[in-house]
Write an enzyme that holds these catalytic residues in place. Structure first.
Site, short mmCIF file in Angstrom:
data_model
loop_
_atom_site.label_atom_id
_atom_site.label_comp_id
_atom_site.label_asym_id
_atom_site.label_seq_id
_atom_site.Cartn_x
_atom_site.Cartn_y
_atom_site.Cartn_z
N LYS A 133 0.86 -1.17 0.00
CA LYS A 133 0.00 0.00 0.00
C LYS A 133 0.90 1.22 0.00
O LYS A 133 1.70 1.42 0.92
CB LYS A 133 -0.90 -0.01 1.23
CG LYS A 133 -1.73 1.27 1.33
CD LYS A 133 -2.76 1.19 2.41
CE LYS A 133 -3.54 2.49 2.51
NZ LYS A 133 -4.57 2.43 3.53
N LYS B 257 -2.13 -1.48 -3.93
CA LYS B 257 -3.00 -0.30 -3.88
C LYS B 257 -2.15 0.96 -3.97
O LYS B 257 -1.16 1.04 -3.24
CB LYS B 257 -3.75 -0.33 -2.55
CG LYS B 257 -4.62 0.85 -2.31
CD LYS B 257 -5.23 0.77 -0.95
CE LYS B 257 -5.99 2.05 -0.68
NZ LYS B 257 -6.40 2.17 0.66
C1 PBG Z 1 -7.57 3.44 5.57
C2 PBG Z 1 -7.78 3.34 4.11
C3 PBG Z 1 -7.53 4.32 3.13
C4 PBG Z 1 -8.00 3.80 1.93
C5 PBG Z 1 -8.50 2.52 2.20
N1 PBG Z 1 -8.34 2.23 3.56
C6 PBG Z 1 -7.00 5.70 3.24
C7 PBG Z 1 -5.61 5.91 3.62
O1 PBG Z 1 -4.81 4.99 3.77
O2 PBG Z 1 -5.28 7.08 3.82
C8 PBG Z 1 -7.98 4.54 0.62
C9 PBG Z 1 -9.00 4.10 -0.35
C10 PBG Z 1 -9.26 5.04 -1.47
O3 PBG Z 1 -8.63 6.09 -1.66
O4 PBG Z 1 -10.16 4.70 -2.24
N2 PBG Z 1 -6.41 2.96 6.07
#
Ligand code: PBG
Length: 344
Positions: free
Chosen positions: A212, A265
């Site tokens: 991520k 992601k």
């Molecule tokens: C929370 C989370 C996030 C997303 C999914 N789970 C935000 C982040 O990490 O700041 C982002 C999903 C998206 O932008 O569609 N941890």
């Protein structure tokens, strides 16, 4: 790869005895194109992320046109509609009231909280649909971070993992089919697996946000949940967009720690990572088309610059072609509608 024989190109497009490789033969009709098609996008490939809140009505989300914050009963109806179209799994993200946010994010494992309530309602009323819950502290953290923040501003790893374990257990108890740690703390997949097994939830799966990235494309999502960091950024835990070899290290660790599904992601700008994962693991690979990717396509289509139906399908098919088994997308319902029309 075998090359066609080198020939002189005929000047005119008239019948010719020259031998020439003609890949266009495999594109000459829809039925032939279907026969040779390497990748098919199916509604069953898609996971539909949905936002929820405690209110008793649904609300448009300003930062994500076309998406809503659902009441629990609105959520159940939307999931029913998606299920009829062939979507088999949803992910839920709660918007938490400010008064419930805290440094240690205790609300994240409240058995009477919004997520357990929503999971319970879904499993009761649409039991065929798999429910995936997000494991991270940001919607519940008064600091807007995925982990617990110390007085000096450090994101504390091991204390956070303890809270994440409580959160995962709380969601499993409520009936979640899959828990999805999105926090990027070290060691959390193994710790969550251990507590779930100890408590008898051996059947609850872990979909790990393995690679991520610290991405600007999450902006609209944070708007939807009012969960943006109040200070600093997420660079000390989410990955540097410049790195890909480092993602393999995360992949090995998640495999060792017992992840059932690994995720990349964002998706669209990280297709090299999706392919890298596909080549380096036997586990199913998921890819998350995040809020900023959704918004770019949506905005371009709403202003008439791109054609929505084709653009949406192409963006998702590209993610599948890169090697994803599972695609998480805010377009899930829309895409399933289009795919069903094409089929119909
Ligand atoms: C929370 C989370 C996030 C997303 C999914 N789970 C935000 C982040 O990490 O700041 C982002 C999903 C998206 O932008 O569609 N941890």
């Amino acid at each position: 790869m075998k090359q066609g024989k080198k020939i002189k190109m005929p000047v005119k497009d008239t019948p010719s005895l020259d031998i020439c490789a003609r890949p266009r033969r495999n594109r000459k009709s829809r039925s032939i194109r279907n026969l040779v098609r390497e990748n098919w996008l199916l509604p069953e490939d898609l996971v539909y992320p949905l936002f929820i809140h405690v209110k008793d009505h649904d609300e448009e989300i300003e930062s994500m046109p076309g998406c809503r914050r659902w009441s629990v009963s609105g959520l159940v109806e939307e999931v029913r509609r998606a299920h009829v179209l062939g979507i088999g799994a949803v992910m839920i993200f709660p918007a938490v009231e400010d008064s419930l946010k805290s440094q240690f994010a205790e609300e994240s494992y409240n058995p009477r909280g919004l997520v357990p309530e929503a999971v319970d309602a879904l499993k009761e009323q649409v039991p065929e649909v798999s429910v995936i819950t997000d494991i991270a502290l940001d919607p519940y953290s008064s600091d807007g971070h995925d982990g617990v923040v110390s007085a000096s501003g450090e994101i504390l790893n091991d204390i956070t993992v303890e809270v994440l374990c409580k959160q995962a257990l709380c969601h499993a108890t409520a009936g979640a089919d899959i828990v999805a740690p999105s926090d990027m703390m070290d060691g959390r997949v193994g710790a969550i697996r251990e507590i779930l097994d100890e408590e008898g939830y051996t059947n609850v799966s872990i979909m790990s946000y393995t690679a991520k990235y610290a991405s600007s494309f999450y902006g609209p999502f944070r708007g939807a949940l009012d969960s943006a960091p109040r200070g600093g950024d997420k660079m000390t835990y989410q990955m540097d967009p410049a790195n890909s070899t480092e993602a393999l290290r995360e992949l090995i660790l998640d495999e060792e720690e017992g992840a059932d599904i690994v995720m990349v992601k964002p998706a669209g700008y990280y297709l090299d990572l999706v392919s890298l994962f596909r080549e380096n693991t036997d586990l199913p690979v998921a890819a998350y088309q995040v809020s900023g990717e959704y918004l770019m396509i949506k905005a371009a289509c709403e202003s008439g610059w791109l054609e929505e139906e084709k653009t949406v399908l192409e963006s998702l098919l590209s993610i599948k072609r890169a090697g994803a088994d599972i695609i998480i997308t805010y377009f899930a319902r829309k895409a399933a509608e289009i795919l069903n029309q094409i089929r119909g």
